[in-house]
Design an enzyme around this catalytic site. Structure first.
Site, short mmCIF file in Angstrom:
data_model
loop_
_atom_site.label_atom_id
_atom_site.label_comp_id
_atom_site.label_asym_id
_atom_site.label_seq_id
_atom_site.Cartn_x
_atom_site.Cartn_y
_atom_site.Cartn_z
CD1 TRP A 102 -2.30 -2.17 1.57
CD2 TRP A 102 -3.01 -1.10 -0.17
NE1 TRP A 102 -2.98 -3.18 1.01
CE2 TRP A 102 -3.63 -2.35 0.09
CE3 TRP A 102 -3.36 -0.29 -1.15
CZ2 TRP A 102 -4.58 -2.59 -0.77
CZ3 TRP A 102 -4.38 -0.64 -1.96
CH2 TRP A 102 -4.93 -1.97 -1.74
CG ASP A 172 -3.78 4.28 4.07
OD1 ASP A 172 -4.51 4.26 4.59
OD2 ASP A 172 -3.48 3.50 3.04
CE LYS A 196 -8.09 -2.54 4.91
NZ LYS A 196 -8.15 -3.76 4.01
#
Length: 360
Positions: A102, A172, A196
């Site tokens: 990511w 993030d 999530k």
């Protein structure tokens, strides 16, 4: 109806209490005769939902008053572009720390809009560790420093916050937000996809310090301009209203559990229990530096890769879902976000031990 134990990395399991409340309110929200999905986002009913969700999130994370909270669309991936577009000019340099998949995506997107300095890269460890900050090559005049506190694919996590001085710190937090307390005041920007620990897909939360608003480039689309979105209460366009509503219910559920401090205690216990089982086994192995092991995404491999398919098939039969590792790395991954119970983790361990007895 029998529900499985869902270890998926995202979209991930939601608290059963929240799902039951959604089911109860789906056709008729609080007696208005319509679903949340059917009502105007600018009407009194939804504005109340939105305002309460923000108040609850501010309370859970102790968000200071000089930060705006935005509920936007496009997921965290859209913020890979929004961050440089809001915080840097074309000729500016932004620092990025690359600790996995990511981070790499964020770097690739940022390079379209500004000069990127990869201040640290975990490639030497095959992205199973995090370089100490003493080894980072930072840009003193950087527009910002970006990092990913938790890499869901490899299961690597920062258990510390980088020091950046006057350079805004951008993070993030998609897979760790609300899993423990964080000091929001140490960050310039926090963003997190909802799917999530907060709710269903379709929503990203952005927490941005007031002094960082108004820096967007002149040609940034309004839906990606944080100041424009803040000025309109995240409703410049029609928001992801259903996802926002469910996220609000999740915030209330976390408050009933005792807040993020209670989540931290539970998540620590779940992770420690599962890692202990892996470390005590001869069949399973976790490749991550113990100092950087993720609380949220526990990766592991089997000593004999030819057993992977049997392991996953048996897990499915045992009511355990979502254990396959990411397609880019293989192996196994158990994502144990807030909604996963300790008893669920213990059920997974029981299956793993039984499988080892039969195949070890």
């Amino acid at each position: 109806m029998s529900r499985v134990l869902n270890f998926s990395a995202g979209p991930a399991a939601l608290p059963v209490e929240v799902l039951e409340q959604v089911r109860e309110e789906l056709l008729d929200w609080h007696g208005i005769g319509a679903s949340v999905m059917e009502i105007s986002h600018r009407g009194k009913a939804f504005l109340g939902i939105a305002q309460q969700a923000e108040l609850d999130l501010r309370e859970l994370l102790s968000i200071p008053a000089n930060y705006k909270v935005l509920f936007l669309q496009g997921g965290a991936t859209a913020q890979f572009a929004a961050v440089p577009l809001n915080l840097s000019l074309r000729e500016a340099t932004a620092d990025y720390v690359n600790t996995g998949a990511w981070s790499k995506k964020a770097v690739a997107e940022a390079r379209k809009y500004c000069s990127v300095n990869v201040a640290a890269d975990a490639a030497d460890s095959k992205y199973f560790s995090i370089p100490s900050q003493a080894k980072w090559k930072l840009t003193p005049s950087a527009a910002y420093l970006h990092y990913t506190p938790n890499e869901t694919i490899s299961g690597v996590e920062f258990h510390w916050v980088p020091e950046t001085g006057d350079v805004p710190l951008v993070a993030d937090f998609s897979s760790t937000i609300l899993s423990r307390p964080i000091d929001v005041s140490r960050f310039g920007v926090i963003y997190a996809g909802a799917q999530k620990n907060m709710g269903p897909p379709g929503l990203v939360v952005v927490i941005v310090r007031d002094d960082l608003l108004g820096r967007a480039r002149a040609h940034v689309p309004a839906v990606m301009d944080w100041r424009a979105m803040a000025a309109d209460g995240s409703m410049y366009n029609t928001p992801a209203s259903f996802s926002w509503y469910v996220a609000g219910l999740v915030f209330q559920w976390i408050k009933r559990q005792g807040g993020v401090a209670a989540m931290e205690k539970l998540n620590r216990a779940k992770a420690q229990t599962l890692y202990a089982a892996i470390d005590g086994s001869t069949l399973y192995r976790n490749p991550v530096d113990p100092a950087c092991r993720s609380w949220m995404n526990v990766t592991f491999t089997l000593a004999r890769a030819e057993l992977d398919a049997d392991f996953l098939e048996g897990a499915k039969g045992a009511g355990l879902m979502g254990l396959a590792g990411h397609r880019s790395v293989g192996g196994m991954r158990a994502s144990i976000y807030n909604a996963m119970t300790l008893s669920g983790v213990e059920a997974l361990i029981g299956y793993m031990r039984d499988f080892e007895r039969r195949h070890g």
